[in-house]
Design a protein around this motif. Structure first.
Motif, short mmCIF file in Angstrom:
data_model
loop_
_atom_site.label_atom_id
_atom_site.label_comp_id
_atom_site.label_asym_id
_atom_site.label_seq_id
_atom_site.Cartn_x
_atom_site.Cartn_y
_atom_site.Cartn_z
N SER A 258 10.02 -0.78 2.06
CA SER A 258 9.73 -0.13 0.59
C SER A 258 10.21 1.24 0.52
CB SER A 258 8.50 -0.13 -0.03
OG SER A 258 8.29 0.63 -1.02
N LYS B 167 -10.28 -3.01 -7.80
CA LYS B 167 -10.43 -4.27 -8.92
C LYS B 167 -11.14 -5.21 -8.13
CE LYS B 167 -6.31 -5.08 -10.46
NZ LYS B 167 -5.05 -5.52 -11.42
N LYS C 206 3.68 4.69 -3.84
CA LYS C 206 3.55 3.69 -4.81
C LYS C 206 2.66 2.46 -4.63
CE LYS C 206 5.22 1.25 -8.91
NZ LYS C 206 4.04 0.42 -8.89
N ILE C 207 3.16 1.67 -3.47
CA ILE C 207 2.75 0.52 -2.69
C ILE C 207 1.29 0.96 -2.28
CG2 ILE C 207 2.90 -1.05 -0.90
CD1 ILE C 207 5.71 -0.97 -1.39
N ASN D 82 -1.03 3.13 -3.30
CA ASN D 82 -1.57 3.39 -4.63
C ASN D 82 -1.88 2.08 -5.25
OD1 ASN D 82 -2.03 6.28 -4.02
ND2 ASN D 82 -0.21 6.59 -5.42
N ASP D 83 -1.24 1.36 -5.36
CA ASP D 83 -1.11 -0.25 -5.98
C ASP D 83 -2.21 -0.86 -5.06
OD1 ASP D 83 0.42 0.50 -8.01
OD2 ASP D 83 2.00 -0.63 -7.11
N LEU D 84 -1.96 -0.65 -3.93
CA LEU D 84 -3.07 -1.54 -2.90
C LEU D 84 -4.33 -1.02 -3.13
CD1 LEU D 84 -3.27 -3.71 -0.66
CD2 LEU D 84 -2.77 -2.08 0.91
N CYS D 85 -4.62 0.31 -3.15
CA CYS D 85 -5.93 0.94 -3.32
C CYS D 85 -6.46 0.52 -4.71
CB CYS D 85 -5.76 2.39 -3.37
SG CYS D 85 -5.45 2.96 -1.87
N LEU D 86 -5.79 0.36 -5.88
CA LEU D 86 -6.46 0.02 -7.02
C LEU D 86 -6.83 -1.53 -7.02
CD1 LEU D 86 -3.50 1.44 -9.69
CD2 LEU D 86 -6.16 2.02 -9.31
N GLU D 87 -6.06 -2.42 -6.33
CA GLU D 87 -6.26 -3.86 -6.19
C GLU D 87 -7.56 -3.89 -5.61
OE1 GLU D 87 -6.19 -7.81 -7.29
OE2 GLU D 87 -4.79 -6.19 -7.82
#
Length: 136
Positions: free
Chosen positions: A112, A128, A117-118, A120-125
Protein backbone atom coordinates in the motif's frame (compact mmCIF):
# COMPACT_ATOMS: atom_id res chain seq x y z
CA UNK A 1 14.45 -11.11 37.32
CA UNK A 2 14.16 -12.81 33.95
CA UNK A 3 14.20 -10.75 30.78
CA UNK A 4 12.78 -12.23 27.59
CA UNK A 5 14.06 -10.89 24.29
CA UNK A 6 11.91 -11.66 21.25
CA UNK A 7 13.22 -11.62 17.72
CA UNK A 8 11.41 -11.79 14.40
CA UNK A 9 13.31 -11.00 11.20
CA UNK A 10 17.08 -11.38 11.26
CA UNK A 11 18.45 -10.88 7.76
CA UNK A 12 20.25 -8.47 5.50
CA UNK A 13 17.15 -7.95 3.30
CA UNK A 14 19.10 -8.62 0.13
CA UNK A 15 16.87 -11.56 -0.75
CA UNK A 16 13.57 -10.38 0.68
CA UNK A 17 10.74 -9.41 -1.65
CA UNK A 18 9.51 -7.02 1.07
CA UNK A 19 12.34 -4.51 1.36
CA UNK A 20 10.37 -2.21 3.70
CA UNK A 21 9.96 -4.76 6.48
CA UNK A 22 12.04 -3.87 9.50
CA UNK A 23 14.59 -6.50 10.30
CA UNK A 24 17.75 -6.82 12.33
CA UNK A 25 20.91 -7.11 10.27
CA UNK A 26 22.88 -10.31 10.86
CA UNK A 27 26.04 -8.50 12.01
CA UNK A 28 24.01 -6.45 14.48
CA UNK A 29 22.42 -9.65 15.79
CA UNK A 30 25.91 -11.14 16.24
CA UNK A 31 26.98 -8.04 18.19
CA UNK A 32 23.87 -8.27 20.37
CA UNK A 33 24.59 -11.92 21.14
CA UNK A 34 28.19 -11.12 22.09
CA UNK A 35 26.96 -8.27 24.32
CA UNK A 36 24.34 -10.49 25.95
CA UNK A 37 26.85 -13.29 26.54
CA UNK A 38 29.26 -10.86 28.17
CA UNK A 39 26.71 -9.06 30.36
CA UNK A 40 23.90 -11.54 31.03
CA UNK A 41 23.23 -15.20 31.69
CA UNK A 42 21.49 -16.53 28.58
CA UNK A 43 19.36 -19.42 29.81
CA UNK A 44 17.68 -22.31 28.01
CA UNK A 45 14.03 -23.26 28.15
CA UNK A 46 15.04 -26.30 30.21
CA UNK A 47 16.67 -24.07 32.82
CA UNK A 48 13.49 -22.04 32.99
CA UNK A 49 11.25 -25.09 33.23
CA UNK A 50 13.36 -26.70 35.99
CA UNK A 51 11.85 -24.07 38.31
CA UNK A 52 15.13 -23.62 40.12
CA UNK A 53 16.35 -20.19 41.08
CA UNK A 54 17.68 -18.55 37.94
CA UNK A 55 21.06 -16.85 37.85
CA UNK A 56 21.07 -13.07 38.26
CA UNK A 57 20.61 -11.11 35.06
CA UNK A 58 19.00 -14.05 33.24
CA UNK A 59 17.87 -13.64 29.63
CA UNK A 60 15.76 -15.98 27.49
CA UNK A 61 15.97 -15.52 23.71
CA UNK A 62 12.86 -16.23 21.65
CA UNK A 63 12.35 -16.36 17.90
CA UNK A 64 8.77 -16.07 16.66
CA UNK A 65 6.84 -17.25 13.62
CA UNK A 66 9.22 -19.91 12.28
CA UNK A 67 10.93 -17.80 9.65
CA UNK A 68 13.61 -19.26 7.41
CA UNK A 69 15.82 -16.40 8.69
CA UNK A 70 15.97 -18.18 12.02
CA UNK A 71 17.26 -21.40 10.54
CA UNK A 72 19.68 -19.83 8.06
CA UNK A 73 20.93 -16.83 10.04
CA UNK A 74 20.19 -17.28 13.74
CA UNK A 75 20.65 -20.99 14.42
CA UNK A 76 24.29 -21.14 13.19
CA UNK A 77 25.22 -18.13 15.37
CA UNK A 78 23.61 -19.65 18.45
CA UNK A 79 25.38 -22.97 17.81
CA UNK A 80 28.73 -21.24 17.34
CA UNK A 81 28.27 -19.29 20.58
CA UNK A 82 26.99 -22.43 22.39
CA UNK A 83 23.79 -20.78 23.55
CA UNK A 84 20.16 -21.70 23.05
CA UNK A 85 16.98 -19.94 22.16
CA UNK A 86 13.32 -20.85 21.98
CA UNK A 87 11.86 -21.08 18.48
CA UNK A 88 8.10 -20.76 18.06
CA UNK A 89 7.06 -22.16 14.70
CA UNK A 90 3.27 -22.10 14.17
CA UNK A 91 1.86 -25.47 13.17
CA UNK A 92 -0.53 -23.94 10.63
CA UNK A 93 2.32 -22.57 8.53
CA UNK A 94 4.14 -25.88 8.55
CA UNK A 95 1.30 -28.40 8.18
CA UNK A 96 -1.44 -26.52 6.35
CA UNK A 97 0.97 -24.18 4.53
CA UNK A 98 -1.07 -21.17 5.69
CA UNK A 99 0.20 -17.63 5.89
CA UNK A 100 -0.09 -16.10 9.36
CA UNK A 101 -2.45 -13.15 9.76
CA UNK A 102 0.46 -10.98 10.89
CA UNK A 103 2.26 -11.76 7.62
CA UNK A 104 -0.88 -11.00 5.59
CA UNK A 105 -1.04 -7.60 7.27
CA UNK A 106 2.65 -7.01 6.53
CA UNK A 107 2.08 -7.86 2.86
CA UNK A 108 -0.91 -5.50 2.65
CA UNK A 109 1.02 -2.69 4.34
CA UNK A 110 4.03 -3.29 2.12
CA UNK A 111 1.87 -3.15 -1.00
CA UNK A 112 0.00 0.00 0.00
CA UNK A 113 1.00 3.57 -0.66
CA UNK A 114 -1.20 4.88 2.18
CA UNK A 115 -0.12 2.80 5.19
CA UNK A 116 -1.59 5.23 7.71
CA UNK A 117 -5.08 4.90 6.19
CA UNK A 118 -4.91 1.11 6.25
CA UNK A 119 -3.69 1.16 9.85
CA UNK A 120 -6.50 3.55 10.88
CA UNK A 121 -9.09 1.41 9.06
CA UNK A 122 -7.77 -1.66 10.85
CA UNK A 123 -8.02 0.10 14.23
CA UNK A 124 -11.61 1.15 13.48
CA UNK A 125 -12.53 -2.41 12.51
CA UNK A 126 -11.00 -3.74 15.73
CA UNK A 127 -13.07 -1.24 17.73
CA UNK A 128 -16.24 -2.19 15.79
CA UNK A 129 -15.65 -5.85 16.51
CA UNK A 130 -14.98 -4.95 20.16
CA UNK A 131 -11.82 -6.99 20.14
CA UNK A 132 -9.79 -6.78 23.31
CA UNK A 133 -6.50 -5.57 21.85
CA UNK A 134 -4.19 -3.21 23.70
CA UNK A 135 -1.69 -0.90 22.05
CA UNK A 136 1.51 0.04 23.85
Amino acid sequence: MLKIIGYHYVNDKNYSVFKNLKSLKIKKFQKQIKFLKKNFNIISLKELSDRKKLPKKSVLLTFDDGYLDHYKNVFPILCKEKISGVFFAPVSTLKQKEILDVNKIQIILHSSKDKKKIFNDLCLEIKKQKLDIHYY
